[in-house]
Each structure stands twice: as C-alpha cells, then as structure tokens.
Design a protein around this motif. Structure first.
Motif, short mmCIF file in Angstrom:
data_model
loop_
_atom_site.label_atom_id
_atom_site.label_comp_id
_atom_site.label_asym_id
_atom_site.label_seq_id
_atom_site.Cartn_x
_atom_site.Cartn_y
_atom_site.Cartn_z
N SER A 127 -7.19 17.92 -0.56
CA SER A 127 -8.60 17.55 -0.66
C SER A 127 -9.28 18.06 -1.91
CB SER A 127 -9.35 18.04 0.57
OG SER A 127 -9.28 19.45 0.67
N ARG A 147 0.85 -1.19 0.00
CA ARG A 147 0.00 0.00 0.00
C ARG A 147 0.89 1.24 0.00
NH1 ARG A 147 -5.34 1.05 1.13
NH2 ARG A 147 -5.86 3.10 1.97
N GLY A 189 -13.08 12.06 -4.94
CA GLY A 189 -12.99 10.61 -4.89
C GLY A 189 -14.02 9.87 -5.71
N SER A 198 1.38 5.39 -0.16
CA SER A 198 0.70 6.58 0.32
C SER A 198 1.39 7.82 -0.23
CB SER A 198 0.70 6.61 1.84
OG SER A 198 -0.02 7.71 2.33
N SER A 243 -7.36 5.40 -3.78
CA SER A 243 -8.34 5.95 -2.85
C SER A 243 -7.73 7.19 -2.19
CB SER A 243 -8.73 4.92 -1.79
OG SER A 243 -7.59 4.56 -1.01
N ARG A 244 -8.57 7.88 -1.46
CA ARG A 244 -8.06 9.05 -0.76
C ARG A 244 -8.78 9.20 0.57
NH1 ARG A 244 -8.15 13.40 -4.80
NH2 ARG A 244 -7.24 14.60 -3.08
N ASP A 245 -8.05 9.79 1.50
CA ASP A 245 -8.62 10.10 2.81
C ASP A 245 -8.37 11.59 3.01
OD1 ASP A 245 -9.20 10.52 5.49
OD2 ASP A 245 -8.41 8.58 6.11
N ASN A 246 -9.35 12.39 2.66
CA ASN A 246 -9.15 13.84 2.73
C ASN A 246 -9.00 14.34 4.16
OD1 ASN A 246 -9.08 14.18 -0.04
ND2 ASN A 246 -11.28 14.62 -0.20
N ALA A 247 -9.53 13.59 5.11
CA ALA A 247 -9.35 13.99 6.51
C ALA A 247 -7.89 13.85 6.92
CB ALA A 247 -10.24 13.13 7.40
N LYS A 248 -7.22 12.85 6.35
CA LYS A 248 -5.80 12.63 6.65
C LYS A 248 -4.89 13.26 5.61
CE LYS A 248 -6.46 8.29 9.16
NZ LYS A 248 -6.10 6.85 9.24
N ASN A 249 -5.52 13.85 4.59
CA ASN A 249 -4.74 14.55 3.56
C ASN A 249 -3.79 13.60 2.82
OD1 ASN A 249 -4.36 17.03 2.24
ND2 ASN A 249 -2.43 17.36 3.35
N THR A 250 -4.28 12.42 2.51
CA THR A 250 -3.45 11.44 1.82
C THR A 250 -4.20 10.79 0.67
OG1 THR A 250 -4.11 9.68 3.34
CG2 THR A 250 -2.09 10.88 3.87
#
Length: 124
Positions: A30, A19, A55, A21, A71-78
């Motif tokens: 974001s 995985r 996303g 990142s 994928s993305r995790d905008n809360a984690k900015n990744t």
C-alpha cells in the motif's frame, strides 16, 4: 526482500483483453510505488506503466496509452494491469516491480524486487 508474484497472463486473440495482477504475499504494497515492465524475445525489458502508492499518479508508455490501465487495490494488497485491444506486439513476459525512487519512473534501473513474470501471448 519483497517477493512479488504476477498472475493473469495467457493466450488471447488480437483485440482481446487480459488483466494481470501483482501481489506480495505476506507484505503490504500500500505504500509502495509500483511499475509494470515487459520483455519480448530478443528485446530489452521495457517500461509499460506505473502507479504511485496512493494511486493518484499513473504513468504509461506511449505504446500502451489508451489501451492499458494500471490500478491498485490496497485493501487487497494488489496492483493490476488491465490490458485491452491487445495486439501481437504486446506479446511478452510481463513483470511487476517496486519503484525505488530516482529521476525517472520509466527507467528499469530505478526498480527493485522484481517478480518472476507472467507470459502474455497475443495471436493473430
């Protein structure tokens, strides 16, 4: 200028998973459409996958469809690239980049702010 940092690369056996990142320290990703590319020794850099800022849109190279997931995790900015069922042909340096718009998500020329890359090696 946006600094991008990739991580998560390494050595894995055929059939394994990794995985990756991508992060942008001090900046938000974001709203940014993002892409993943890779470059194997002696070959040109090639498109792997891309994801829209929200996303909802994703794009994949035919060679990784069904095996890789962006994928993305905008809360984690990744932004992540989950790679399963790895094969030796996946061996390359993997880069993330910001999509700057244009006619094609698949063209390297439409991306900017590249990271330094992370090495992925799949051994048989």
């Amino acid at each position: 200028q946006v600094q991008l940092v990739e991580s998560g690369g390494g050595l894995v056996q055929v059939g394994g998973s990794l995985r990756l990142s991508c992060a942008a320290p001090g900046r938000t990703l974001s709203r940014s459409d993002m892409g993943w590319f890779r470059q194997a020794p002696g070959k040109e850099r090639e498109f792997v996958a891309a994801i829209s800022g929200g996303g909802s849109l994703t794009y994949y190279a035919d060679s990784v469809k069904g095996r890789f997931t962006v994928s993305r995790d905008n809360a984690k900015n990744t932004v992540a690239l989950q790679m399963n069922s790895l094969i030796p042909e996946d061996t390359a340096v993997y880069y993330c980049a910001v999509y700057g718009g244009g006619a094609s998500w698949y063209s390297m020329t439409n991306y900017r702010y590249w990271g330094q890359g992370t090495q992925v090696t799949v051994s048989s």
